[in-house]
Structure formats: C-alpha cells, structure tokens
Design a protein around this motif. Structure first.
Motif, PDB file in Angstrom:
ATOM      1  N   UNK A 166      -8.107  -1.695  -6.627  1.00 55.81           N
ATOM      2  CA  UNK A 166      -6.645  -1.837  -6.518  1.00 55.81           C
ATOM      3  C   UNK A 166      -6.092  -2.546  -7.746  1.00 55.81           C
TER       4      UNK A 166
ATOM      5  N   UNK B 140       0.827  -1.216   0.000  1.00 57.93           N
ATOM      6  CA  UNK B 140       0.000   0.000   0.000  1.00 57.93           C
ATOM      7  C   UNK B 140       0.854   1.257   0.000  1.00 57.93           C
TER       8      UNK B 140
ATOM      9  N   UNK C 205      -0.367   0.903 -14.754  1.00 59.49           N
ATOM     10  CA  UNK C 205       1.063   0.978 -14.454  1.00 59.49           C
ATOM     11  C   UNK C 205       1.917   0.400 -15.570  1.00 59.49           C
ATOM     12  N   UNK C 206       3.225   0.391 -15.347  1.00 56.70           N
ATOM     13  CA  UNK C 206       4.122  -0.020 -16.433  1.00 56.70           C
ATOM     14  C   UNK C 206       4.084  -1.521 -16.704  1.00 56.70           C
ATOM     15  N   UNK C 207       3.615  -2.312 -15.769  1.00 55.00           N
ATOM     16  CA  UNK C 207       3.662  -3.759 -15.983  1.00 55.00           C
ATOM     17  C   UNK C 207       2.586  -4.213 -16.961  1.00 55.00           C
ATOM     18  N   UNK C 208       1.383  -3.681 -16.808  1.00 50.42           N
ATOM     19  CA  UNK C 208       0.276  -4.105 -17.677  1.00 50.42           C
ATOM     20  C   UNK C 208       0.030  -3.103 -18.804  1.00 50.42           C
TER      21      UNK C 208
ATOM     22  N   UNK D  61      10.233  -1.893 -18.845  1.00 49.14           N
ATOM     23  CA  UNK D  61       9.913  -2.962 -17.910  1.00 49.14           C
ATOM     24  C   UNK D  61       8.542  -3.546 -18.178  1.00 49.14           C
TER      25      UNK D  61
ATOM     26  N   UNK E 284       5.255   1.637  -8.787  1.00 50.64           N
ATOM     27  CA  UNK E 284       4.232   0.717  -9.286  1.00 50.64           C
ATOM     28  C   UNK E 284       4.817  -0.640  -9.636  1.00 50.64           C
ATOM     29  N   UNK E 285       5.998  -0.611 -10.202  1.00 46.46           N
ATOM     30  CA  UNK E 285       6.706  -1.853 -10.540  1.00 46.46           C
ATOM     31  C   UNK E 285       6.959  -2.680  -9.278  1.00 46.46           C
TER      32      UNK E 285
ATOM     33  N   UNK F 256       6.276   5.108 -11.844  1.00 44.69           N
ATOM     34  CA  UNK F 256       6.576   3.921 -12.639  1.00 44.69           C
ATOM     35  C   UNK F 256       7.352   2.914 -11.798  1.00 44.69           C
ATOM     36  N   UNK F 257       8.383   3.403 -11.105  1.00 44.52           N
ATOM     37  CA  UNK F 257       9.205   2.491 -10.300  1.00 44.52           C
ATOM     38  C   UNK F 257       8.438   1.953  -9.086  1.00 44.52           C
TER      39      UNK F 257
ATOM     40  N   UNK G 245       5.402  -2.413  -6.412  1.00 39.99           N
ATOM     41  CA  UNK G 245       4.125  -2.860  -5.838  1.00 39.99           C
ATOM     42  C   UNK G 245       3.676  -4.161  -6.518  1.00 39.99           C
ATOM     43  N   UNK G 246       3.770  -4.190  -7.837  1.00 34.05           N
ATOM     44  CA  UNK G 246       3.377  -5.399  -8.557  1.00 34.05           C
ATOM     45  C   UNK G 246       4.227  -6.591  -8.102  1.00 34.05           C
TER      46      UNK G 246
ATOM     47  N   UNK H  21       8.535   9.415 -13.418  1.00 33.10           N
ATOM     48  CA  UNK H  21       9.575   8.403 -13.201  1.00 33.10           C
ATOM     49  C   UNK H  21       9.320   7.590 -11.929  1.00 33.10           C
TER      50      UNK H  21
ATOM     51  N   UNK I 162      18.227   7.604 -13.316  1.00 33.64           N
ATOM     52  CA  UNK I 162      17.120   6.656 -13.451  1.00 33.64           C
ATOM     53  C   UNK I 162      16.662   6.577 -14.901  1.00 33.64           C
ATOM     54  N   UNK I 163      16.591   7.744 -15.548  1.00 35.15           N
ATOM     55  CA  UNK I 163      16.130   7.770 -16.939  1.00 35.15           C
ATOM     56  C   UNK I 163      17.155   7.101 -17.854  1.00 35.15           C
TER      57      UNK I 163
ATOM     58  N   UNK J 192      -3.871  -1.209 -11.238  1.00 37.24           N
ATOM     59  CA  UNK J 192      -2.591  -1.771 -11.680  1.00 37.24           C
ATOM     60  C   UNK J 192      -2.491  -1.795 -13.208  1.00 37.24           C
TER      61      UNK J 192
END
Lengths: 501, 179
Positions: B61, A250, B68-71, B15, A272-273, A269-270, A275-276, A266, B5-6, B65
């Motif tokens: 929740x 959370x 986000x970048x994963x999905x 990712x 969220x990554x 994104x990180x 969290x997943x 930026x 980071x970039x 998701x």
C-alpha cells in the motif's frame, strides 16, 4: 428432515454470542444434503480444529447466525461443497492445515500446501514430516478448438500480492479462469496458539494490511465475547472512526486504481491525493498511517490525539467538497463508460449463492452489511445505510464504493461529534471460553472465532470476506477479454494474504 | 467535466509536494544526492521491480503511494517496471514464505547484473512478527543477498524513498559490485 429440523436436534456448546451446535456425522451428512433445499442458509465460513470441523451459517430469513460443528472420524467428515460450492476452497484448506478430508468434496486438490512446507498438516495434533518433493499443480481442463492458456504469476507485473492466474482463452475471450493461491501462507493460525489475545492481536492486524483495523476489530470482538466483557463506549466509538477512515482510504485508492487501469489519469491523481490526505489524518489522529495495532482486545492501545478529530474532519470535508465534481467527470467520460460498464458482471444469483459480502455483494443485489446485521457498537446507534445496486459490473462496484465514501463521512461526523468520555480500554480476565467476533471491513464481513483456555488461545480461525469473493471473480470474468482482467480483478480487489493465512 | 479539473490544475499548479521543509526537505536533499549519484553510476534512471514474498500487503500500500502525485517517484528517475528482466533493483517485502521461496529466487535469477536487493519492512528484515513460523524461511536474506533494509511496519513512503536514494549514493561511490 429439513435443515432447520436437523439443527434443532443438535447439542449445544457454549460459544458467545452464538451458541455452537454439534451434529454427529450422520446428522451432518443429512444436514449437508438438506442445504440444497434451503437456499436461505448461507455459508459464511468453514474451518477446523484438531478434532472438529466448524461451519458458520447465516439464515437470511430469520437473520440468525448459526455455528455448527461435526466431529471428525478417522480423518473424514461429510462435505458441504456439493450443496454449498463456496465450501470447496475451505475444505481444501482444512485438509492442508488439519488433515481432515471432506468425503465427497467437489475438489480434493491441495490448496495452501504447495509441497514446500517442512511438515504436512501443520495444525493437526501430530503433524508429520513432509517427505515428498513438491509437484506441479493440477489445473482444471477446458476442451475445444483453438483454446490456449495464459499462465500469470505468482509474481505479477504490478505492485500487488502474489497469486497464480491460469486463463484459458479463445482468441481474446476468456473461457475459464482458475485462481491458485496459497503463496502468502505465513502460518498465522499456528502463531496465534498459546498466546494471549493481546499478544495475538498483532497477527490479526497483519492478516491483510489494507484491512488491519477491520480484522483487529473482529479479533477484539471475538476475544471480548470469549471473556464475557465489552470494550468501553469511547473505545467502540473510536474503533468506528478508524474503521470508517480505513474504508474511505481503501475506496479512494481502489477507485483511482480501477480508473487508472482504464488509462484515465485525471481521476486517479485526485483520488490518490485524497487517499494520502486521509492516511496523514490517520497518522495525526492515531499515530500510524494504516492505524495498525491501534485496536486491541479490550479497547484501544492509545487514545485519539488532541488535534486528531479536527484533522479527520478537515480531510473528509475536502473530499466531500470535491467528490461530486469527480463523479461528474466519471459520468461524463465515455471512454470510462465503455471500459467499465457491462464488464466483469457478477450475476446476483451467484452473489447470493456464495454469500458475497461488501461492495462485491452490494453491487450484485446482496445488501448484507455486518454493521447492520448482526450489528455491533457503535453502529447499533447510527442506522447505517447500505447502498445496493444490481448491475453487478465493474461500474456498479465503483458506484457502490463512491456512495459508501459519502456514507462513511456522515458516520465519521456523527461519531466524532458525540464522542464519549471515559476509559479507552479494560483488562481482559484470564478466562476460558469460546467467542465469535465480526466487523464490516471495506471488503465485507469479517468473521473471527477464538477458543481460550486460561486466558490463552488454543484454537482460532480468521475469515476474510475474500474467501467468498475470489471464486466469484472466476465466474465474473468468463466471456470478458484478457485485457479487461486487471479492471475486473481490481474492482473485486480480493485479499491474497487474507485467505492464505 | 474533465476540462474544468484540468483547467484548475493548470491554474493552481502541481500538487506534487515540493522537495522543501520536513519531511519534504529530506526529499529535496535526497533528490539532489540522487541526481548526482545516479548520473555517475547508472545514467538517469533506476528501474525497480517490486516483489511481495509474503507480506500482509501493508508495505505494498505504501510503496504504491510512491507512484501517485504526492511522492511522484519518477521525478527522481526512479520507476517501477513490470518485469525483473528490466530491473536494476528488486524491492522485496514480507517474510519469505516457503511457498514463495522458489518464485522469489527465480525472479532474482531473471534480473540482470548489476542488481540490488532492497528489503522493505520489518518482516523483510528477519521475518518480523512471523519469525519462527513453520511456513517461512525468515527475512529476505534467507533467500537473496540483501543490499539495503528499510525498516517500518510498514515504512512510510518517505522512508522508502529515502532508502532508495541512500542505495544509489552508496553504490555510486563503490566500484561495481560482484554478484
């Protein structure tokens, strides 16, 4: 008489682990008045059953937890809200659900009941049919030149829960925010009645989905206290593991979302990554991404999967490795500092008056953490550090949560390396009794109360920390601009479903 | 430092999970199907308005998701919009509470035709664990005509993506649905 002296005159009713005091109406009225001179007595929750109204108080000085009750007479009881304004929403809820009116309560408007239910006072001994048509809500007034109102909700623009926000503004500046909730009322407390704690745990796990583990733990504690049993050590340790995973997940999601609301891509994104990754580790370890229904009264539904500990440890190690770099970006980005610092400031005196829990309280100088006091297994052996700041702004709430991620990772390692062997659950006896349970969810301290007769629930209340945080959001937003409301709201992240019951 | 980071992101590539082996292969097939179907029927995009009509927020929740970048839902041409007036799909969660019923109905009325209603989560199907409560009217179909249900408590992001893709394909094969 002082509030404490009045409490000393009370009769006791058995309730584990805190005996419940019962005052008559005149003593309760005197007690309510005496609270004005006793700021150390904090109100944690207020609820009812068909015959009594119950308050849970915390004595900040002695660290005692005091459930106190009063019998309702001809539908009335003396209000606490004149001396404990946090009681106002509870009093409105009690009238809507049980029909008991707080005499001299500071706000007598309906709360959960918007006029759409088939019956009024659904939890009263004899609910009556609702014959009146729903009426438009009454909002508090603001008077002055150039004021205008902005009405938002219940359906919001993002992927969030429904609620109505009524802003009164002068140009861009918010003069008053009034929050109206109740849209998510599902009748949870009514559904608990007549069920065994095992069967009813599914409802506690769905009071607020983001805190499903924390609510399930508090509920299990209440049921176990009422039955006089304790979950086996392996179960409490794994509950701790799940609780910390939920907290990390959370915090990661919300910190990302807050920064995303400040349009900085930026970091979300990180975060969220990660969290997943945490949710996937939870699914591997406990079979469900949110770990719903994994905690049951008596212990756990299932044991940790074989590869579970490794999956969790690998995930948190990756977070730990990257987090300092992400925090550096957060520190170095002036646009974030501009948006988040001195925005949505919650004054420490207000946090204390409303007994704000979790990161909302801890970012405004109130250190309370239910893992420390009153404490519960497995934290009694872990020495949890509660990070506390006092700036009270959005930035402080983010920083407290960042620090809590690190602390939770430390606790996870300790718990997973010293995991006991043995059973993960024991059966609950078909007992009668009353119990109070608690846990520290990611939002703060959760309190559940259960009364069992012959192994079945006859009365219950589930108190989410949001009851004491939502009203503070109304205060913290004053003087901010409308465009900063999403930031402030997200930084509090109170539960809608959790208080709508 | 953000630049570091970039730079790392540039060097290491995205990712976002490629739409390859399970469960990712599912996503890949769906992505291909979606592209063909959506193009025929709707052009390139499908705008989704999410509505919580009584959920515990578990479904929200997992839906969140998707952004986000994963999905990365937008790579399929799917996107969340802020107003029902901009939406093709209402993605509705929770049992319908009696208190949300009027707002849900009004949201549907504000959505232009042609429109689809997707009920997400076990509560949205028939009220789920809350079935029988005085405070709910039932699943989403107690308030709106439902085109598709996505099971789960809550459904995983992959299951939700899967469902949205199935909806597009089914509708691409059908003539325009009457309201």
């Amino acid at each position: 008489m002082t509030a404490h002296a009045i409490l000393d005159t009370a009769a006791f009713v058995a309730c584990a682990p805190f005996p419940r005091r019962v005052l008559d109406q005149s003593a309760w009225a005197e007690f309510a008045a005496a609270l004005a001179a006793t700021p150390a007595l904090e109100l944690l929750a207020l609820w009812a059953d068909p015959t009594h109204v119950h308050a849970l108080l915390h004595d900040r000085d002695s660290a005692d937890f005091l459930p106190v009750s009063v019998a309702v007479e001809i539908g009335l009881y003396p209000a606490l809200s004149p001396t404990r304004p946090a009681a106002a929403w509870f009093e409105r809820m009690i009238r809507d659900l049980w029909g008991h009116t707080a005499a001299d309560g500071i706000d007598q408007r309906p709360w959960l009941d918007h006029g759409h239910w088939a019956t009024t006072t659904p939890l009263a001994a004899r609910p009556s049919p609702n014959l009146a048509a729903a009426e438009p809500a009454e909002f508090l007034t603001s008077e002055g030149e150039g004021l205008h109102q902005i009405a938002v909700g219940p359906v919001h623009a993002g992927i969030i829960e429904p609620g109505h926000f009524r802003f009164t503004c002068n140009g861009e500046t918010i003069v008053r925010l009034e929050i109206r909730l109740g849209y998510l009322h599902k009748g949870t407390l009514g559904l608990l009645r007549g069920k065994s704690p095992r069967a009813a745990a599914r409802f506690a796990a769905r009071l607020s989905g983001d805190s499903t583990v924390a609510h399930a733990i508090a509920f299990a504690h209440a049921a176990e206290a009422a039955c006089g049993v304790a979950a086996p050590p392996r179960a409490t340790q794994l509950r701790g593991v799940m609780g910390e995973i939920e907290r990390i997940a959370n915090h990661l999601g919300d910190i990302g979302a807050i920064i995303g609301d400040a349009s900085f891509a930026v970091l979300p994104a990180r975060f969220g990554w990660h969290r997943e990754a945490v949710l996937r580790a939870a699914a591997r370890a406990f079979g469900h991404r949110l770990m719903m229904d994994a905690v049951i009264p008596g212990g756990l539904a299932e044991d940790l999967a074989t590869e579970g500990a490794r999956a969790i440890l690998a995930t948190v190690a990756a977070i730990e490795a990257e987090l300092p770099g992400l925090v550096r970006i957060y520190d170095d980005t002036s646009s974030l500092a501009d948006r988040l610092q001195s925005t949505g400031t919650l004054r420490p005196d207000l946090a204390e008056r409303f007994a704000a829990g979790g990161f909302v309280g801890r970012a405004s100088g109130r250190r309370f953490d239910a893992r420390r006091i009153p404490g519960y297994a497995p934290y009694d052996r872990l020495d949890v550090t509660a990070v506390c700041l006092d700036q009270g702004d959005v930035d402080a709430r983010v920083r407290v949560r960042l620090a809590e991620i690190t602390e939770s990772i430390r606790l996870l390692r300790l718990l997973l390396t010293e995991l006991s062997d043995g059973p993960i659950a024991l059966p609950l006896p078909m007992a009668s009794g009353e119990g109070i349970g608690w846990s520290e969810g990611f939002r703060g301290d959760i309190w559940h109360w259960l009364r069992l007769e012959g192994g079945l629930i006859t009365a219950a209340f589930l108190a989410d920390p949001s009851w004491r945080q939502w009203p503070l959001l109304q205060a913290a937003i004053e003087g901010n601009i409308v465009a900063d409301f999403p930031l402030c709201n997200k930084s509090f992240n109170c539960s809608y479903s959790g208080v709508d019951l | 430092m953000a630049w570091r980071e970039m730079f790392r992101a540039l060097r290491e590539g995205p990712l976002t999970e490629p739409a390859t082996p399970p469960p990712e292969d599912e996503v890949a097939i769906l992505a291909a199907r979606l592209k063909a179907a959506a193009f025929n029927r709707l052009g390139r995009t499908l705008a989704i308005r999410q509505v919580d009509s009584g959920s515990c927020n578990g479904c929200e929740l997992e839906i969140a998701m998707l952004t986000g970048i994963v999905y990365d839902l937008e790579r399929f041409g799917l996107k969340f919009v802020a107003s029902p007036r901009h939406a093709d799909v209402l993605l509705v969660t929770g049992p319908v509470t009696r208190t949300m019923h009027p707002a849900l109905t009004r949201t549907w009325q504000a959505t232009p035709d042609p429109k689809w209603v997707v009920a997400v989560g076990d509560c949205a199907i028939d009220g789920g664990v809350f079935k029988g409560s005085y405070a709910i009217t039932g699943g989403i179909d107690s308030a709106l005509p439902v085109d598709l249900v996505i099971r789960g408590c809550p459904p995983t992001p992959t299951a939700i993506l899967d469902g949205l893709c199935a909806l597009i394909e089914a509708n691409a094969r059908e003539p325009r649905r009457p309201r």
